[in-house]
Design a protein around this motif. Structure first.
Motif, PDB file in Angstrom:
ATOM      1  N   GLU A 276       1.188   6.765  -6.717  1.00 53.72           N
ATOM      2  CA  GLU A 276       0.062   7.646  -7.013  1.00 53.72           C
ATOM      3  C   GLU A 276       0.448   9.117  -6.818  1.00 53.72           C
ATOM      4  O   GLU A 276       0.132   9.972  -7.647  1.00 53.72           O
ATOM      5  CB  GLU A 276      -1.128   7.298  -6.130  1.00 53.72           C
ATOM      6  N   VAL A 277       1.134   9.399  -5.732  1.00 53.16           N
ATOM      7  CA  VAL A 277       1.569  10.771  -5.453  1.00 53.16           C
ATOM      8  C   VAL A 277       2.552  11.235  -6.522  1.00 53.16           C
ATOM      9  O   VAL A 277       2.477  12.367  -7.016  1.00 53.16           O
ATOM     10  CB  VAL A 277       2.182  10.868  -4.042  1.00 53.16           C
TER      11      VAL A 277
ATOM     12  N   TRP B  98       0.829  -1.211   0.000  1.00 48.44           N
ATOM     13  CA  TRP B  98       0.000   0.000   0.000  1.00 48.44           C
ATOM     14  C   TRP B  98       0.861   1.257   0.000  1.00 48.44           C
ATOM     15  O   TRP B  98       0.524   2.241  -0.665  1.00 48.44           O
ATOM     16  CB  TRP B  98      -0.942   0.015   1.210  1.00 48.44           C
ATOM     17  N   PHE B  99       1.961   1.201   0.726  1.00 45.88           N
ATOM     18  CA  PHE B  99       2.867   2.349   0.763  1.00 45.88           C
ATOM     19  C   PHE B  99       3.457   2.614  -0.630  1.00 45.88           C
ATOM     20  O   PHE B  99       3.537   3.758  -1.071  1.00 45.88           O
ATOM     21  CB  PHE B  99       3.984   2.111   1.781  1.00 45.88           C
ATOM     22  N   LEU B 100       3.862   1.553  -1.320  1.00 43.49           N
ATOM     23  CA  LEU B 100       4.413   1.713  -2.672  1.00 43.49           C
ATOM     24  C   LEU B 100       3.358   2.228  -3.659  1.00 43.49           C
ATOM     25  O   LEU B 100       3.641   3.095  -4.497  1.00 43.49           O
ATOM     26  CB  LEU B 100       5.008   0.391  -3.166  1.00 43.49           C
ATOM     27  N   LEU B 101       2.134   1.700  -3.559  1.00 41.96           N
ATOM     28  CA  LEU B 101       1.065   2.181  -4.440  1.00 41.96           C
ATOM     29  C   LEU B 101       0.749   3.656  -4.172  1.00 41.96           C
ATOM     30  O   LEU B 101       0.550   4.436  -5.109  1.00 41.96           O
ATOM     31  CB  LEU B 101      -0.190   1.331  -4.267  1.00 41.96           C
TER      32      LEU B 101
END
Length: 83
Positions: A12-13, A5-8
Motif C-alpha cells: 500500500e505504501v 499484514w506487513f506485506l499488504l
C-alpha cells in the motif's frame, strides 16, 4: 498473519508513493481542481484578461468603429472630444 499484514501495508505504501510521484496524477488532480473552482467561483481573472478579446463579439465591432472614427478625426485635424 503479521507477515501478511506487513506485506499488504508495504504494498500500500509503495503504491501510494508511486501515485503521488506520478505527473499524470498531478495533472488530473489539477484539472479537476480547476473545474471545481470554475463552477464554484466562475472564470478566473486570467481567463477574463484584456488579451482574450472575442473577435466576433459586439464589443470588438464597436471598438473598431470608434477606433476608425478617431483615426479619421486625427487625420482631419479635429481635436479629440474630452468629456
Amino acid at each position: 498473519m503479521v507477515a501478511k499484514w506487513f506485506l499488504l501495508r508495504t504494498f500500500e505504501v509503495w503504491l501510494t508513493t508511486r501515485l503521488l510521484a506520478s505527473p499524470t496524477f498531478h495533472r488530473m488532480v489539477g484539472s479537476v481542481h480547476r473545474k471545481v473552482q470554475h463552477l464554484r467561483y466562475g472564470p478566473p481573472p486570467e481567463e477574463m484578461g484584456g488579451t482574450n478579446i472575442e473577435k466576433n463579439g459586439p464589443g470588438a465591432k464597436k471598438f473598431l468603429e470608434y477606433f476608425t472614427e478617431e483615426i479619421k478625426d486625427q487625420f482631419k485635424g479635429n481635436p479629440p472630444n474630452k468629456l
